[in-house]
Design a protein around this motif. Structure first.
Motif, PDB file in Angstrom:
ATOM      1  N   GLU A 137      -4.554  -6.068  22.334  1.00 34.57           N
ATOM      2  CA  GLU A 137      -5.059  -7.368  21.868  1.00 34.57           C
ATOM      3  C   GLU A 137      -6.539  -7.515  22.200  1.00 34.57           C
ATOM      4  O   GLU A 137      -7.329  -7.952  21.354  1.00 34.57           O
ATOM      5  N   ALA A 138      -6.932  -7.156  23.420  1.00 36.00           N
ATOM      6  CA  ALA A 138      -8.327  -7.281  23.825  1.00 36.00           C
ATOM      7  C   ALA A 138      -9.221  -6.336  23.029  1.00 36.00           C
ATOM      8  O   ALA A 138     -10.342  -6.697  22.647  1.00 36.00           O
ATOM      9  N   LYS A 139      -8.738  -5.138  22.761  1.00 38.11           N
ATOM     10  CA  LYS A 139      -9.518  -4.179  21.965  1.00 38.11           C
ATOM     11  C   LYS A 139      -9.751  -4.721  20.560  1.00 38.11           C
ATOM     12  O   LYS A 139     -10.880  -4.720  20.059  1.00 38.11           O
ATOM     13  N   PHE A 140      -8.680  -5.213  19.928  1.00 31.57           N
ATOM     14  CA  PHE A 140      -8.825  -5.693  18.559  1.00 31.57           C
ATOM     15  C   PHE A 140      -9.669  -6.965  18.495  1.00 31.57           C
ATOM     16  O   PHE A 140     -10.607  -7.062  17.705  1.00 31.57           O
ATOM     17  N   LEU A 141      -9.348  -7.950  19.339  1.00 31.20           N
ATOM     18  CA  LEU A 141     -10.094  -9.210  19.320  1.00 31.20           C
ATOM     19  C   LEU A 141     -11.544  -8.986  19.731  1.00 31.20           C
ATOM     20  O   LEU A 141     -12.457  -9.565  19.139  1.00 31.20           O
ATOM     21  N   GLY A 142     -11.787  -8.127  20.708  1.00 33.63           N
ATOM     22  CA  GLY A 142     -13.155  -7.821  21.109  1.00 33.63           C
ATOM     23  C   GLY A 142     -13.965  -7.275  19.945  1.00 33.63           C
ATOM     24  O   GLY A 142     -15.125  -7.648  19.744  1.00 33.63           O
ATOM     25  N   VAL A 176     -18.488   0.238  15.189  1.00 30.37           N
ATOM     26  CA  VAL A 176     -18.652   0.012  13.750  1.00 30.37           C
ATOM     27  C   VAL A 176     -17.612   0.833  12.983  1.00 30.37           C
ATOM     28  O   VAL A 176     -16.938   0.313  12.081  1.00 30.37           O
ATOM     29  N   LYS A 177     -17.462   2.093  13.339  1.00 32.98           N
ATOM     30  CA  LYS A 177     -16.475   2.951  12.666  1.00 32.98           C
ATOM     31  C   LYS A 177     -15.060   2.419  12.867  1.00 32.98           C
ATOM     32  O   LYS A 177     -14.249   2.409  11.933  1.00 32.98           O
ATOM     33  N   TYR A 178     -14.757   1.973  14.080  1.00 30.73           N
ATOM     34  CA  TYR A 178     -13.436   1.397  14.377  1.00 30.73           C
ATOM     35  C   TYR A 178     -13.178   0.181  13.489  1.00 30.73           C
ATOM     36  O   TYR A 178     -12.105   0.075  12.884  1.00 30.73           O
ATOM     37  N   ARG A 179     -14.161  -0.718  13.396  1.00 33.14           N
ATOM     38  CA  ARG A 179     -13.975  -1.939  12.592  1.00 33.14           C
ATOM     39  C   ARG A 179     -13.832  -1.599  11.104  1.00 33.14           C
ATOM     40  O   ARG A 179     -13.019  -2.212  10.408  1.00 33.14           O
TER      41      ARG A 179
END
Length: 193
Positions: A137-142, A176-179
């Motif tokens: 959750e923290a990874k995605f929301l961050g 950026v690549k992750y998003r």
């Protein structure tokens, strides 16, 4: 076959909306970068560097660990007055610091708590508490807090490079690549990673 997500149904939509909501509340465009230090201030979270925490105690063994970029990025905690704090490693790049802070702020936003019993057991045996759901959750929301979907679409529609997006949003190339991958905008704009 990709691993099944541990994120609860609807969480991603909620996280994307939160990233836009905080910008609106702070008077920032949903296309604009959001500074993690400004968000921390808005959320009433105090931010300290490792150096600030160890003033006059740079020979302390924990300082060596917490100033090492391979061993420590950031952590959230509370002081005796129950005020929210983040301690972060300024030896990371400025972009990585933004990501680290957004990750810890996401934990606070989601009200991720550790029971007293677990915290005491971890402290007693020098263990690190890890909750896979909380971390995902923290990874995605961050990531959402750093780069909104509308902002990402706007930049890709205008044929901006990953490097440009990284600089504009104060985010690492990896973020950026992750998003781009996690949001699916890669398919819409044919962005090659």
């Amino acid at each position: 076959m990709p691993a099944k997500s541990v994120l609860p149904r609807g969480f991603k939509t909620t996280a994307e909306k939160l990233s836009e909501q905080y910008r609106k509340e702070m008077g920032i465009s949903i296309f604009a970068p959001l500074d993690a230090f400004a968000l921390a201030d808005y959320l009433d979270v105090q931010v300290f560097s490792v150096d600030e925490m160890f003033i006059g105690k740079l020979d302390h063994p924990e300082y060596q660990t917490m100033s090492d970029t391979q061993r420590f990025s950031a952590m959230r905690t509370y002081n005796k007055a129950e005020e929210k704090l983040i301690i972060h490693n300024t030896n990371h790049s400025p972009y990585r610091q933004q990501s680290n802070l957004m990750h810890e702020l996401a934990h606070f936003i989601r009200n991720h708590e550790i029971s007293d019993e677990v915290a005491q057991a971890c402290a007693q045996f020098n263990l690190h508490y890890y909750n896979p759901l909380h971390e995902e959750e923290a990874k995605f929301l961050g990531g959402c807090l750093q780069i909104t979907i509308p902002g990402l679409r706007w930049k890709l529609k205008n044929h901006c490079s990953i490097e440009h997006i990284s600089e504009y949003y104060n985010a690492s190339i990896e973020m950026v690549k992750y998003r781009i991958k996690i949001t699916g905008v890669q398919k819409q704009y044919g962005q090659i990673l």
